[in-house]
Design a protein around this motif. Structure first.
Motif, PDB file in Angstrom:
ATOM      1  N   ILE B 109      43.597  50.796  47.644  1.00  0.00           N
ATOM      2  CA  ILE B 109      43.977  50.744  45.979  1.00  0.00           C
ATOM      3  C   ILE B 109      45.810  50.421  46.108  1.00  0.00           C
ATOM      4  CG2 ILE B 109      44.650  53.244  44.274  1.00  0.00           C
ATOM      5  CD1 ILE B 109      42.490  54.758  45.849  1.00  0.00           C
ATOM      6  N   LEU B 110      46.926  50.575  46.846  1.00  0.00           N
ATOM      7  CA  LEU B 110      47.873  49.736  46.698  1.00  0.00           C
ATOM      8  C   LEU B 110      47.983  48.595  46.380  1.00  0.00           C
ATOM      9  CD1 LEU B 110      49.707  52.259  49.100  1.00  0.00           C
ATOM     10  CD2 LEU B 110      49.790  52.524  46.641  1.00  0.00           C
ATOM     11  N   HIS B 111      46.852  47.794  47.387  1.00  0.00           N
ATOM     12  CA  HIS B 111      46.485  46.451  47.301  1.00  0.00           C
ATOM     13  C   HIS B 111      46.184  45.809  46.513  1.00  0.00           C
ATOM     14  CE1 HIS B 111      45.825  42.151  48.862  1.00  0.00           C
ATOM     15  NE2 HIS B 111      43.819  42.668  48.377  1.00  0.00           N
ATOM     16  N   MET B 112      44.990  47.165  45.491  1.00  0.00           N
ATOM     17  CA  MET B 112      44.515  46.704  43.747  1.00  0.00           C
ATOM     18  C   MET B 112      45.287  46.510  43.047  1.00  0.00           C
ATOM     19  SD  MET B 112      40.492  48.022  44.386  1.00  0.00           S
ATOM     20  CE  MET B 112      39.163  47.079  43.605  1.00  0.00           C
ATOM     21  N   ILE B 113      46.510  47.293  43.171  1.00  0.00           N
ATOM     22  CA  ILE B 113      47.636  47.650  41.950  1.00  0.00           C
ATOM     23  C   ILE B 113      48.427  46.831  42.186  1.00  0.00           C
ATOM     24  CG2 ILE B 113      49.858  49.224  41.456  1.00  0.00           C
ATOM     25  CD1 ILE B 113      48.007  51.497  41.997  1.00  0.00           C
ATOM     26  N   ARG B 114      48.749  46.208  43.418  1.00  0.00           N
ATOM     27  CA  ARG B 114      49.568  44.813  43.479  1.00  0.00           C
ATOM     28  C   ARG B 114      49.220  43.472  43.049  1.00  0.00           C
ATOM     29  NH1 ARG B 114      49.559  39.949  45.079  1.00  0.00           N
ATOM     30  NH2 ARG B 114      48.548  40.222  47.144  1.00  0.00           N
ATOM     31  N   VAL B 115      47.329  43.598  43.526  1.00  0.00           N
ATOM     32  CA  VAL B 115      46.777  42.117  42.905  1.00  0.00           C
ATOM     33  C   VAL B 115      46.782  42.316  41.426  1.00  0.00           C
ATOM     34  CG1 VAL B 115      44.820  40.904  42.627  1.00  0.00           C
ATOM     35  CG2 VAL B 115      45.628  41.880  44.670  1.00  0.00           C
ATOM     36  N   PHE B 116      46.562  43.605  40.457  1.00  0.00           N
ATOM     37  CA  PHE B 116      46.190  43.166  39.108  1.00  0.00           C
ATOM     38  C   PHE B 116      47.996  43.860  38.499  1.00  0.00           C
ATOM     39  CE2 PHE B 116      47.113  46.377  35.302  1.00  0.00           C
ATOM     40  CZ  PHE B 116      45.935  45.850  34.916  1.00  0.00           C
ATOM     41  N   TYR B 121      44.314  38.389  40.327  1.00  0.00           N
ATOM     42  CA  TYR B 121      42.913  38.619  40.248  1.00  0.00           C
ATOM     43  C   TYR B 121      42.652  36.798  39.506  1.00  0.00           C
ATOM     44  CZ  TYR B 121      44.394  40.602  36.196  1.00  0.00           C
ATOM     45  OH  TYR B 121      44.706  40.740  35.320  1.00  0.00           O
ATOM     46  N   LYS B 122      43.148  36.564  38.053  1.00  0.00           N
ATOM     47  CA  LYS B 122      43.416  36.027  37.445  1.00  0.00           C
ATOM     48  C   LYS B 122      42.708  34.292  37.639  1.00  0.00           C
ATOM     49  CE  LYS B 122      45.886  37.813  33.879  1.00  0.00           C
ATOM     50  NZ  LYS B 122      46.531  37.515  32.985  1.00  0.00           N
ATOM     51  N   LYS B 123      41.712  33.090  37.094  1.00  0.00           N
ATOM     52  CA  LYS B 123      41.263  31.977  37.405  1.00  0.00           C
ATOM     53  C   LYS B 123      42.669  31.406  38.128  1.00  0.00           C
ATOM     54  CE  LYS B 123      39.444  28.244  36.321  1.00  0.00           C
ATOM     55  NZ  LYS B 123      39.381  27.455  34.549  1.00  0.00           N
ATOM     56  N   ILE B 319      34.383  43.286  36.491  1.00  0.00           N
ATOM     57  CA  ILE B 319      34.555  42.829  35.408  1.00  0.00           C
ATOM     58  C   ILE B 319      35.903  42.049  34.821  1.00  0.00           C
ATOM     59  CG2 ILE B 319      32.147  42.154  34.777  1.00  0.00           C
ATOM     60  CD1 ILE B 319      32.901  44.224  31.883  1.00  0.00           C
ATOM     61  N   LEU B 320      36.584  42.873  35.406  1.00  0.00           N
ATOM     62  CA  LEU B 320      38.150  42.605  34.709  1.00  0.00           C
ATOM     63  C   LEU B 320      38.895  40.803  34.731  1.00  0.00           C
ATOM     64  CD1 LEU B 320      41.304  44.076  33.815  1.00  0.00           C
ATOM     65  CD2 LEU B 320      41.525  43.513  36.568  1.00  0.00           C
ATOM     66  N   PRO B 321      38.878  40.443  35.695  1.00  0.00           N
ATOM     67  CA  PRO B 321      39.334  38.343  35.448  1.00  0.00           C
ATOM     68  C   PRO B 321      38.894  38.079  34.458  1.00  0.00           C
ATOM     69  CG  PRO B 321      38.247  39.359  38.162  1.00  0.00           C
ATOM     70  CD  PRO B 321      37.794  40.563  36.989  1.00  0.00           C
ATOM     71  N   PHE B 322      37.219  38.168  34.248  1.00  0.00           N
ATOM     72  CA  PHE B 322      36.537  37.753  32.986  1.00  0.00           C
ATOM     73  C   PHE B 322      36.674  38.041  31.918  1.00  0.00           C
ATOM     74  CE2 PHE B 322      33.896  38.536  37.564  1.00  0.00           C
ATOM     75  CZ  PHE B 322      34.061  36.361  37.397  1.00  0.00           C
ATOM     76  N   ILE B 323      37.033  39.595  31.335  1.00  0.00           N
ATOM     77  CA  ILE B 323      37.825  40.319  30.021  1.00  0.00           C
ATOM     78  C   ILE B 323      39.262  39.959  30.309  1.00  0.00           C
ATOM     79  CG2 ILE B 323      35.794  41.363  29.969  1.00  0.00           C
ATOM     80  CD1 ILE B 323      37.047  43.960  31.053  1.00  0.00           C
ATOM     81  N   ASP B 324      39.698  40.235  31.077  1.00  0.00           N
ATOM     82  CA  ASP B 324      41.324  39.469  30.945  1.00  0.00           C
ATOM     83  C   ASP B 324      41.436  38.591  31.143  1.00  0.00           C
ATOM     84  OD1 ASP B 324      44.185  38.863  30.837  1.00  0.00           O
ATOM     85  OD2 ASP B 324      44.533  40.347  32.859  1.00  0.00           O
TER      86      ASP B 324
END
Lengths: 148, 390
Positions: B109-116, B121-123, B319-324
């Motif tokens: 979860i912490l890793h994903m928050i950091r990436v967010f 996570y973007k292109k 789908i976050l990277p595809f909507i943001d």
């Protein structure tokens, strides 16, 4: 080289081998699926089982037991009033208990309450407790239960 | 001794070089070890490595637990009790496995928050993110299947409630529940199924996903904070070498973390409780902490709607990277994404806490309250009532 219907031989072989492999995999998946489907999935007919003696069950009390994996609750709501239900709460499957003084079934998980005839009184359960047929012959109590 | 080792090494290298493109392997390893990382790579970038360390911990301790564990409803509880009380260091191995599972989810979860927050996570790293979301899902499934294995009251009834929820899925729900349980109710057959999933199927899935995730990460390198599409703006001489700079940082965190893990095992060992009793549901059954937000959310919606509502957050994550599609990565230039992210984290925390204290008594500012199913606080006037969160 091209076949009579215009399909190149190479493409035809690709389709043939690809389709054959697909059919083979599907053929292998079928027995795997059948194997994994629960072997003891309930089937067959209901049966009458002995659930105890009248003299062992005072008025207002209940008795919990399991038959073929089904949790069952037998209660003596009155002198001649015997009822049996599945004690699995229809909400999320927790075991309800019989509360003699209030003559209600109560679920310890999400505060579901059922009346003595199994109907929902309050809480989140979506339906009544599943009832089973009870027959009393002399001192013997019998219940018709789901097949094991 | 040094001479012997050097000779042995030369012989092995010569053996390998005669048979395989050895230099290709060694060049690849050297390239990976000395790969330059962007200069903004910091301590925040160590969460992912800690998750990998915990995965290794889970595999090693899991294999050790399998030596004594017996996956049958008659013996599971006793075998865990035996490991815990009779086997030398059994308490340590089980503690490391139990706490490791919890901390692994925390790290993910912490890793994903950091990436967010860093917009990583973007292109072009959409698929790295997607594999990461799947990894979180598989790890949570690990937790769910592993939770039943001790066959105690808590695990039995939490699994009963957890699997019963899937019955609400339209059309296939009932069949799915029966398939998952190996029958209508939780039984020895459920235990066997969960055991096979936990020790055979899921480990292969997770190792495969981790391999793909790390491969994608190494191929594309770590994201910089530059906007999507722009060339990285960091000079090469400011690059951080993976080895030794970043590895040293990871080793430091790892050492501290290992101490924390051991402290948790020693001072807060996992409890075993009472053996499972299919005829007696104890009061206050709750799922593991990472299911609490979903558990609470499900209470506010009718059955099928609840299933769809609880599926929305993981679907949005996927789908976050595809909507943001905004180009900025820096959090200061992404106020909307940051606000929505903060709301999501806060909502999860609030739902989790409400789920934890629901259907219990809580003492607050000298008064006792009964917290009902939905989290409403009702003052209790009876002074003899239970106090403190159960």
């Amino acid at each position: 080289m091209v076949t009579d219907n215009g399909l190149p031989r190479r493409k035809f072989l690709d389709y043939f081998l690809g389709g054959g492999l697909g059919v083979l995999l599907l053929g292998m998946a079928a027995p795997i699926g059948a194997y994994l489907w629960p072997a003891r999935k309930r089937g067959g007919v209901q049966e009458m089982i002995d659930a105890g003696r009248v003299s062992e069950l005072p008025v207002g009390s209940g008795k919990a037991f399991q038959v073929g994996g089904h949790p069952i609750l037998l209660v003596r709501a009155g002198e001649t009033e015997f009822r049996a239900f599945s004690s699995a709460c229809p909400h999320l499957g927790c075991i309800v208990h019989w509360d003699g003084p209030s003559r209600e079934f109560k679920c310890p998980c999400h505060a579901g309450v059922f009346s003595a005839d199994g109907k929902v009184v309050s809480g989140p359960p979506p339906s009544a407790l599943i009832a089973y047929q009870v027959t009393v012959t002399g001192d013997q109590i019998k219940i018709k239960v789901p097949p094991a | 001794m040094g001479n012997f080792l050097s000779n042995a090494r030369n012989k092995i290298e010569s053996f390998m070089r005669d048979r395989y493109p050895w230099d290709v392997f060694t060049d690849f390893a050297k390239h990976q070890a000395h790969k330059p990382l962007p200069p903004h790579v910091s301590w925040w970038h160590t969460f992912g490595s800690l998750a990998v360390f915990l995965l290794v911990n889970q595999i090693v301790t899991g294999i050790l637990l399998m030596v004594y564990y017996r996956p049958t409803s008659d013996h599971a509880f006793d075998s865990i009790k035996f490991i815990q009380t009779e086997v030398p260091a059994g308490w340590l191995i089980r503690g490391l496995h139990s706490w490791g599972a919890t901390l692994m989810i925390v790290m993910l979860i912490l890793h994903m928050i950091r990436v967010f927050v860093m917009g990583s996570y973007k292109k072009p790293r959409e698929l790295t993110w997607v594999t990461g979301v799947f990894l979180l899902g598989v790890t949570v499934t690990f937790g769910f299947t592993g939770y039943l294995l001790p066959w105690n009251q808590l695990s039995y009834w939490a699994t009963t409630v957890g699997t019963e929820v899937s019955r609400n899925i339209p059309v296939i729900g009932n069949a799915m529940t029966v398939f998952l349980r190996g029958g209508e109710g939780i039984s020895g057959e459920t235990l066997a199924r969960f055991y096979v999933l936990h020790v055979v199927v899921l480990p292969w899935v997770v190792v495969g996903l981790v391999a793909v995730h790390l491969f994608l990460m190494r191929v594309q390198n770590l994201a910089t904070m530059d906007p999507v599409g722009s060339a990285p703006s960091w000079p090469k001489d400011q690059a951080i070498r993976f080895f030794p700079e970043h590895v040293l940082k990871e080793m430091s965190v790892f050492t501290v973390f290992l101490g924390l893990l051991l402290a948790l095992v020693i001072f807060s060992p996992p409890e075993l409780g009472e053996p499972a009793d299919p005829l007696n549901t104890p009061a206050g059954i709750k799922p593991e902490w990472y299911f609490l937000p979903t558990y609470q959310l499900l209470k506010y919606f009718p059955k099928t709607l609840g299933i769809f509502t609880s599926m929305l957050p993981p679907l949005l994550l996927l789908i976050l990277p595809f909507i943001d599609r905004s180009l900025d990565r820096h959090p200061k230039r992404r106020p909307l994404a940051m606000t929505l992210g903060a709301i999501a984290v806060a909502a999860s925390l609030i739902l989790g806490v409400v789920g934890k204290i629901s259907e219990s008594h809580v003492q607050f500012l000298g008064k006792t309250y009964e917290v009902d199913l939905y989290g409403r606080w009702l003052a209790v006037h009876d002074e003899t009532s239970d106090t403190g969160a159960r």
